[in-house]
Design a protein around this motif. Structure first.
Motif, PDB file in Angstrom:
ATOM      1  N   ILE A 284       0.871  -1.167   0.000  1.00 50.97           N
ATOM      2  CA  ILE A 284       0.000   0.000   0.000  1.00 50.97           C
ATOM      3  C   ILE A 284       0.909   1.218   0.000  1.00 50.97           C
ATOM      4  O   ILE A 284       2.091   1.134   0.376  1.00 50.97           O
ATOM      5  CB  ILE A 284      -0.956   0.043   1.216  1.00 50.97           C
ATOM      6  CG1 ILE A 284      -0.199   0.411   2.496  1.00 50.97           C
ATOM      7  CG2 ILE A 284      -1.709  -1.256   1.376  1.00 50.97           C
ATOM      8  CD1 ILE A 284      -1.050   0.982   3.593  1.00 50.97           C
ATOM      9  N   ASN A 425      -6.643   2.243  -1.176  1.00 53.25           N
ATOM     10  CA  ASN A 425      -5.305   2.077  -0.601  1.00 53.25           C
ATOM     11  C   ASN A 425      -5.338   1.544   0.831  1.00 53.25           C
ATOM     12  O   ASN A 425      -4.296   1.218   1.386  1.00 53.25           O
ATOM     13  CB  ASN A 425      -4.565   3.423  -0.636  1.00 53.25           C
ATOM     14  CG  ASN A 425      -3.100   3.298  -0.309  1.00 53.25           C
ATOM     15  OD1 ASN A 425      -2.387   2.492  -0.889  1.00 53.25           O
ATOM     16  ND2 ASN A 425      -2.632   4.078   0.664  1.00 53.25           N
ATOM     17  N   TYR A 449      -4.070  11.387  -4.853  1.00 51.05           N
ATOM     18  CA  TYR A 449      -4.793  10.698  -3.782  1.00 51.05           C
ATOM     19  C   TYR A 449      -6.062  11.455  -3.410  1.00 51.05           C
ATOM     20  O   TYR A 449      -6.151  12.676  -3.562  1.00 51.05           O
ATOM     21  CB  TYR A 449      -3.929  10.607  -2.516  1.00 51.05           C
ATOM     22  CG  TYR A 449      -2.653   9.827  -2.640  1.00 51.05           C
ATOM     23  CD1 TYR A 449      -2.666   8.454  -2.871  1.00 51.05           C
ATOM     24  CD2 TYR A 449      -1.414  10.451  -2.480  1.00 51.05           C
ATOM     25  CE1 TYR A 449      -1.480   7.725  -2.949  1.00 51.05           C
ATOM     26  CE2 TYR A 449      -0.226   9.748  -2.558  1.00 51.05           C
ATOM     27  CZ  TYR A 449      -0.260   8.383  -2.787  1.00 51.05           C
ATOM     28  OH  TYR A 449       0.909   7.670  -2.867  1.00 51.05           O
TER      29      TYR A 449
END
Length: 470
Positions: A284, A425, A449
């Motif tokens: 991750i 994630n 993100y």
């Protein structure tokens, strides 16, 4: 309105049933019909005997049946208040909720929906319970009178003179239960997560970027991402901008030391394996943060001729597999804190950083549900473990990592220019195949993100607005 309870009966334990006017009438008619049938005195019926009386009785009983039928169409059939326990019980009619729901007086008072207790535009409490004066709590939570109107709203008068109204919809939506499935049935529920393997993931499901201009398509994409943990987009173009386009429609970008958006391509003096030609093992992103970014977006601008495939594995599936088949390994990975650390200077933005955070590989909530998984080669050399347990921990860690690389569970995706992948994630492990040195410099992805809190907020907002429009 029909009164349920008055203050005169406070000292005794009472259970008083609230009945709408129709039911009050039908109760008398029911008694009348029963006595007429038995030959005894007939309450509420003509005194004359014979056919006329019997016809009247039949008529009255039909009226009773009709009124009772109408009553059962109401969301609430009755309410019972326990003066000693200070509990209001709602008896649901033919509504989907069914059964009985109980509401403590203090809960109802804390959640008064009037304009004095709730700020009109924000919906936030203006009279917070923790600010109540201790000497007034008893009076404030003493119910003096309860009434139910024809629309099944329940009206409460409190000991301090305050009055509250709770609609049937509000009461149904706020049923109390430790089991979420039994309460709050009108609140939007996110879809359950669907575990998948390399063979069961719906590979053909893709969302063209332009289709996301429509709110229903955008909601479908976000729900799919929550359910499966990964989603593919097409027609994103080969210029930077698609990541920000998604963010503009969904949620703010999560800015990190890498900036709001960044590129993945081979770079000199790389501070990450991602910026090299080497294989990126399953991982991750940013496990060294207390809360790693929730969603990773990777937009392919150009692809290497050989190598560079993206891999994704359902980390929650692997964790649950270990929980069932190898409880000891699962226990170790849940309990042993791993020091995740990373320090250096970002090669794109020049920001220096020194991150470190202790967290197990598998993060489990108090109720046993999985919250997140962590796996990454940025493990520190420090290990918070007694020497005699180290070998067992490494065996457990290797087993989890090997499962993540298994062809049974690992989904392979070759991103072509103009395609994008979005990855959960917190749940998914992702990696990349090694790049052929001759064409490594060609491959370039644009990344960004978002955080799940903002994305879930957007999901709820989209769901509410689309339902309202319908």
């Amino acid at each position: 309105m029909t009164s349920i309870l008055n203050c005169a009966g406070r000292s005794a334990r009472k259970r008083l049933s609230l009945l709408p006017p129709a039911m009050k009438q039908t109760k008398m008619l029911c008694i009348a019909g029963a006595r007429a049938h038995s030959g005894g005195p007939r309450l509420g019926l003509p005194a004359s005997r014979g056919d006329l009386s019997r016809r009247n009785t039949v008529t009255k009983l039909k009226q009773f049946a009709s009124a009772a039928s109408a009553l059962h169409q109401k969301p609430i059939s009755s309410s019972v208040f326990d003066a000693t326990e200070r509990m209001v019980s709602i008896h649901w009619g033919s509504s989907p909720a069914g059964g009985v729901s109980s509401y403590p007086a203090i809960y109802l008072r804390d959640n008064c929906t009037c304009s004095v207790c709730l700020h009109d535009s924000s919906g936030i409490r203006t009279r917070e319970m923790i600010m109540w004066k201790e000497e007034t709590v008893d009076e404030m939570t003493q119910i003096c009178n309860v009434q139910m109107s024809d629309d099944s709203s329940v009206h409460v008068k409190w000991g301090d003179g305050h009055q509250s109204t709770y609609t049937a919809d509000w009461l149904k939506a706020h049923r109390l239960s430790s089991d979420p499935a039994k309460g709050r049935d009108s609140r939007f529920q996110l879809p359950a997560r669907t575990h998948w393997t390399a063979d069961t993931f719906p590979r053909d499901k893709r969302f063209p970027l332009k289709s996301l201009e429509k709110p229903d398509a955008l909601l479908e994409l976000l729900l799919f991402l929550h359910e499966y943990g990964v989603v593919l987009l097409s027609d994103c173009g080969t210029e930077e901008g698609a990541v920000r386009s998604i963010s503009d429609k969904v949620a703010l970008l999560r800015e990190t030391v890498f900036g709001p958006t960044w590129q993945i391509r081979p770079m000199a003096n790389a501070n990450s394996i991602a910026y090299t030609k080497y294989e990126a093992p399953m991982h991750i992103d940013m496990p060294y943060l207390q809360t790693p970014p929730g969603i990773l977006m990777l937009h392919c601008l150009s692809q290497a001729p050989v190598g560079g495939n993206t891999y994704v594995t359902d980390g929650f599936l692997l964790a649950d597999k270990l929980r069932c088949e190898d409880p000891e390994t699962f226990k170790l990975l849940c309990e042993v804190p791993v020091t995740w650390s990373h320090h250096g200077t970002d090669v794109q933005f020049g920001m220096e950083y020194n991150f470190e955070y202790d967290m197990p590989v598998i993060d489990v909530q108090s109720d046993g549900k999985l919250r997140a998984v962590r796996l990454n080669q940025v493990r520190s050399s420090f290990l918070n473990l007694d020497a005699e347990k180290v070998a067992r921990f490494y065996t457990a860690l290797r087993k989890f990592a090997q499962l993540s690389r298994s062809s049974e569970y690992r989904l392979g995706v070759r991103l072509e220019p103009g395609e994008m992948i979005m990855i959960d994630n917190h749940r998914m492990l992702h990696g990349r195949a090694e790049l052929d040195p001759a064409g490594a410099a060609v491959r370039c992805l644009s990344g960004g993100y978002m955080d799940w809190d903002l994305v879930i907020s957007r999901i709820r907002q989209l769901h509410a607005s689309l339902n309202k429009a319908r």
